[in-house]
Motif scaffolding. Sequence first.
Motif, PDB file in Angstrom:
ATOM      1  N   LEU A 149      17.837  29.648  17.307  1.00 22.91           N
ATOM      2  CA  LEU A 149      16.858  28.768  16.260  1.00 22.91           C
ATOM      3  C   LEU A 149      15.560  28.522  17.031  1.00 22.91           C
ATOM      4  O   LEU A 149      14.446  28.205  16.784  1.00 22.91           O
ATOM      5  CB  LEU A 149      17.587  28.051  15.477  1.00 22.91           C
ATOM      6  CG  LEU A 149      16.812  27.381  14.409  1.00 22.91           C
ATOM      7  CD1 LEU A 149      16.130  28.544  13.316  1.00 22.91           C
ATOM      8  CD2 LEU A 149      17.516  26.352  13.556  1.00 22.91           C
ATOM      9  N   ALA A 150      15.959  27.761  18.371  1.00 23.40           N
ATOM     10  CA  ALA A 150      14.887  27.159  19.061  1.00 23.40           C
ATOM     11  C   ALA A 150      14.098  28.089  19.299  1.00 23.40           C
ATOM     12  O   ALA A 150      12.659  27.948  19.317  1.00 23.40           O
ATOM     13  CB  ALA A 150      15.568  26.548  20.401  1.00 23.40           C
ATOM     14  N   ALA A 151      14.351  29.511  19.872  1.00 21.75           N
ATOM     15  CA  ALA A 151      13.168  30.724  20.082  1.00 21.75           C
ATOM     16  C   ALA A 151      12.814  30.998  18.904  1.00 21.75           C
ATOM     17  O   ALA A 151      11.282  31.154  18.933  1.00 21.75           O
ATOM     18  CB  ALA A 151      14.287  31.692  20.653  1.00 21.75           C
ATOM     19  N   TRP A 152      13.461  30.999  17.848  1.00 17.06           N
ATOM     20  CA  TRP A 152      12.730  31.230  16.709  1.00 17.06           C
ATOM     21  C   TRP A 152      11.654  30.237  16.046  1.00 17.06           C
ATOM     22  O   TRP A 152      10.379  30.624  15.901  1.00 17.06           O
ATOM     23  CB  TRP A 152      13.425  31.488  15.300  1.00 17.06           C
ATOM     24  CG  TRP A 152      14.362  32.938  15.317  1.00 17.06           C
ATOM     25  CD1 TRP A 152      15.339  33.255  15.631  1.00 17.06           C
ATOM     26  CD2 TRP A 152      13.747  33.937  14.311  1.00 17.06           C
ATOM     27  NE1 TRP A 152      15.883  34.568  15.574  1.00 17.06           N
ATOM     28  CE2 TRP A 152      14.779  35.111  14.656  1.00 17.06           C
ATOM     29  CE3 TRP A 152      12.558  34.131  13.531  1.00 17.06           C
ATOM     30  CZ2 TRP A 152      14.634  36.357  13.909  1.00 17.06           C
ATOM     31  CZ3 TRP A 152      12.729  35.520  13.000  1.00 17.06           C
ATOM     32  CH2 TRP A 152      13.504  36.461  13.105  1.00 17.06           C
ATOM     33  N   ALA A 153      11.866  29.055  16.195  1.00 18.62           N
ATOM     34  CA  ALA A 153      11.089  27.921  16.041  1.00 18.62           C
ATOM     35  C   ALA A 153       9.769  27.921  17.017  1.00 18.62           C
ATOM     36  O   ALA A 153       8.694  27.367  16.512  1.00 18.62           O
ATOM     37  CB  ALA A 153      11.943  26.695  16.058  1.00 18.62           C
ATOM     38  N   ALA A 154      10.100  28.417  18.029  1.00 23.66           N
ATOM     39  CA  ALA A 154       8.861  28.727  19.027  1.00 23.66           C
ATOM     40  C   ALA A 154       7.947  29.611  18.893  1.00 23.66           C
ATOM     41  O   ALA A 154       7.112  29.729  19.510  1.00 23.66           O
ATOM     42  CB  ALA A 154       9.380  28.538  20.769  1.00 23.66           C
ATOM     43  N   GLY A 155       8.354  30.544  17.864  1.00 19.15           N
ATOM     44  CA  GLY A 155       7.646  31.605  17.630  1.00 19.15           C
ATOM     45  C   GLY A 155       8.023  32.988  18.023  1.00 19.15           C
ATOM     46  O   GLY A 155       7.319  34.070  18.018  1.00 19.15           O
ATOM     47  N   TYR A 156       9.274  33.089  18.474  1.00 18.38           N
ATOM     48  CA  TYR A 156       9.692  34.290  19.193  1.00 18.38           C
ATOM     49  C   TYR A 156      11.122  34.725  18.178  1.00 18.38           C
ATOM     50  O   TYR A 156      12.058  34.136  18.242  1.00 18.38           O
ATOM     51  CB  TYR A 156      10.461  33.949  20.331  1.00 18.38           C
ATOM     52  CG  TYR A 156       9.409  33.358  21.338  1.00 18.38           C
ATOM     53  CD1 TYR A 156       8.555  34.432  22.195  1.00 18.38           C
ATOM     54  CD2 TYR A 156       9.396  32.350  21.822  1.00 18.38           C
ATOM     55  CE1 TYR A 156       7.739  33.955  23.021  1.00 18.38           C
ATOM     56  CE2 TYR A 156       8.507  31.774  22.560  1.00 18.38           C
ATOM     57  CZ  TYR A 156       7.566  32.602  23.258  1.00 18.38           C
ATOM     58  OH  TYR A 156       6.489  32.131  24.233  1.00 18.38           O
ATOM     59  N   PRO A 157      10.696  35.927  17.355  1.00 17.57           N
ATOM     60  CA  PRO A 157      11.728  36.434  16.525  1.00 17.57           C
ATOM     61  C   PRO A 157      12.768  37.051  17.486  1.00 17.57           C
ATOM     62  O   PRO A 157      12.290  38.082  18.121  1.00 17.57           O
ATOM     63  CB  PRO A 157      11.246  37.198  15.704  1.00 17.57           C
ATOM     64  CG  PRO A 157       9.755  37.600  15.933  1.00 17.57           C
ATOM     65  CD  PRO A 157       9.509  36.385  16.881  1.00 17.57           C
ATOM     66  N   ILE A 158      13.952  36.670  17.801  1.00 18.42           N
ATOM     67  CA  ILE A 158      14.939  37.128  18.639  1.00 18.42           C
ATOM     68  C   ILE A 158      16.271  37.441  18.105  1.00 18.42           C
ATOM     69  O   ILE A 158      16.476  37.120  17.159  1.00 18.42           O
ATOM     70  CB  ILE A 158      14.929  36.116  19.727  1.00 18.42           C
ATOM     71  CG1 ILE A 158      15.592  34.846  19.517  1.00 18.42           C
ATOM     72  CG2 ILE A 158      13.729  35.874  20.491  1.00 18.42           C
ATOM     73  CD1 ILE A 158      17.125  34.473  19.035  1.00 18.42           C
ATOM     74  N   VAL A 159      17.180  38.246  18.989  1.00 21.29           N
ATOM     75  CA  VAL A 159      18.434  38.221  18.664  1.00 21.29           C
ATOM     76  C   VAL A 159      19.131  37.614  20.208  1.00 21.29           C
ATOM     77  O   VAL A 159      18.209  37.742  21.444  1.00 21.29           O
ATOM     78  CB  VAL A 159      19.029  39.618  18.505  1.00 21.29           C
ATOM     79  CG1 VAL A 159      18.760  40.223  17.230  1.00 21.29           C
ATOM     80  CG2 VAL A 159      18.523  40.583  19.713  1.00 21.29           C
ATOM     81  N   VAL A 160      20.157  37.170  20.304  1.00 20.88           N
ATOM     82  CA  VAL A 160      20.907  36.538  21.451  1.00 20.88           C
ATOM     83  C   VAL A 160      21.475  37.858  22.478  1.00 20.88           C
ATOM     84  O   VAL A 160      22.139  38.645  21.618  1.00 20.88           O
ATOM     85  CB  VAL A 160      21.858  35.495  21.324  1.00 20.88           C
ATOM     86  CG1 VAL A 160      22.683  35.142  22.253  1.00 20.88           C
ATOM     87  CG2 VAL A 160      21.198  34.252  20.435  1.00 20.88           C
ATOM     88  N   GLY A 161      20.975  37.960  23.664  1.00 20.30           N
ATOM     89  CA  GLY A 161      21.643  38.966  24.425  1.00 20.30           C
ATOM     90  C   GLY A 161      22.768  38.575  25.205  1.00 20.30           C
ATOM     91  O   GLY A 161      23.759  39.224  25.553  1.00 20.30           O
ATOM     92  N   ASN A 162      22.577  37.390  25.829  1.00 19.58           N
ATOM     93  CA  ASN A 162      23.285  36.710  26.462  1.00 19.58           C
ATOM     94  C   ASN A 162      23.695  35.199  26.312  1.00 19.58           C
ATOM     95  O   ASN A 162      22.620  34.387  26.406  1.00 19.58           O
ATOM     96  CB  ASN A 162      23.290  37.016  27.975  1.00 19.58           C
ATOM     97  CG  ASN A 162      24.415  36.678  29.123  1.00 19.58           C
ATOM     98  OD1 ASN A 162      24.472  35.291  29.375  1.00 19.58           O
ATOM     99  ND2 ASN A 162      25.032  37.543  29.342  1.00 19.58           N
ATOM    100  N   LEU A 163      24.620  34.542  26.196  1.00 18.91           N
ATOM    101  CA  LEU A 163      24.938  33.158  26.054  1.00 18.91           C
ATOM    102  C   LEU A 163      26.004  32.639  26.840  1.00 18.91           C
ATOM    103  O   LEU A 163      27.289  33.318  26.942  1.00 18.91           O
ATOM    104  CB  LEU A 163      25.294  32.909  24.506  1.00 18.91           C
ATOM    105  CG  LEU A 163      25.749  31.244  24.267  1.00 18.91           C
ATOM    106  CD1 LEU A 163      24.385  30.764  24.378  1.00 18.91           C
ATOM    107  CD2 LEU A 163      26.341  31.315  22.819  1.00 18.91           C
ATOM    108  N   ASN A 164      25.614  32.002  27.786  1.00 21.79           N
ATOM    109  CA  ASN A 164      26.621  31.229  28.807  1.00 21.79           C
ATOM    110  C   ASN A 164      26.787  29.763  28.289  1.00 21.79           C
ATOM    111  O   ASN A 164      25.733  28.960  28.539  1.00 21.79           O
ATOM    112  CB  ASN A 164      25.796  31.405  30.129  1.00 21.79           C
ATOM    113  CG  ASN A 164      26.026  32.810  30.789  1.00 21.79           C
ATOM    114  OD1 ASN A 164      26.828  33.602  30.407  1.00 21.79           O
ATOM    115  ND2 ASN A 164      24.929  33.222  31.181  1.00 21.79           N
ATOM    116  N   VAL A 165      27.893  29.480  28.021  1.00 21.81           N
ATOM    117  CA  VAL A 165      28.316  28.128  27.764  1.00 21.81           C
ATOM    118  C   VAL A 165      29.190  27.415  28.728  1.00 21.81           C
ATOM    119  O   VAL A 165      30.225  28.171  29.088  1.00 21.81           O
ATOM    120  CB  VAL A 165      29.218  27.873  26.247  1.00 21.81           C
ATOM    121  CG1 VAL A 165      29.178  26.734  25.887  1.00 21.81           C
ATOM    122  CG2 VAL A 165      28.013  28.546  25.326  1.00 21.81           C
TER     123      VAL A 165
END
Length: 162
Positions: free
Chosen positions: A94-110
């Motif tokens: 959502l942070a990417a979307w809010a910054a103007g980047y319509p995205i899908v998550v490619g990789n998430l490292n927690v």
Amino acid sequence: MPKTKTERVTISLCPPVDLGGEPGWIPFDAPSLVGESLRFVSGEPDGNRFRARYYRDAEQHLHARIWFGPETEGPPGHAHGGAVAAVMDEALGLAAWAAGYPIVVGNLNVSFRNMLPLQKVVTVESRVISAEGRKVMVHGRIFSGETVYAEAECLCITIPGK
């Protein structure tokens, strides 16, 4: 003897929690930006799983107040790692979307730093670190006071034509 009546299970909801933001944070209407894709974490604002409220600060970075309810339990009395990862997936994407980047998550490292107690309101902060071509990198963390529960890095890929 077989039962002929339908039995109903009553689930009582946990009491309301304060998901208010910090001074200077502006409430952010996340569903209006991305629509129904927020159902998994943010879909039941009064439920026993997650409760979430999003905000933006003066620099337009995304923040959230999240409550992990009893239905997110993993280790006794604490949030399941998958629940923590789900929150990071939603908040960082959502942070990417809010910054103007319509995205899908490619990789998430927690990276899990401390066990997160159930029924505790925590803060999520996230920010876009870089954007190059179709790749957008977002970092974030879940914390309360000085205690960090999880940190994450998310490589997002912009959706062509969006």
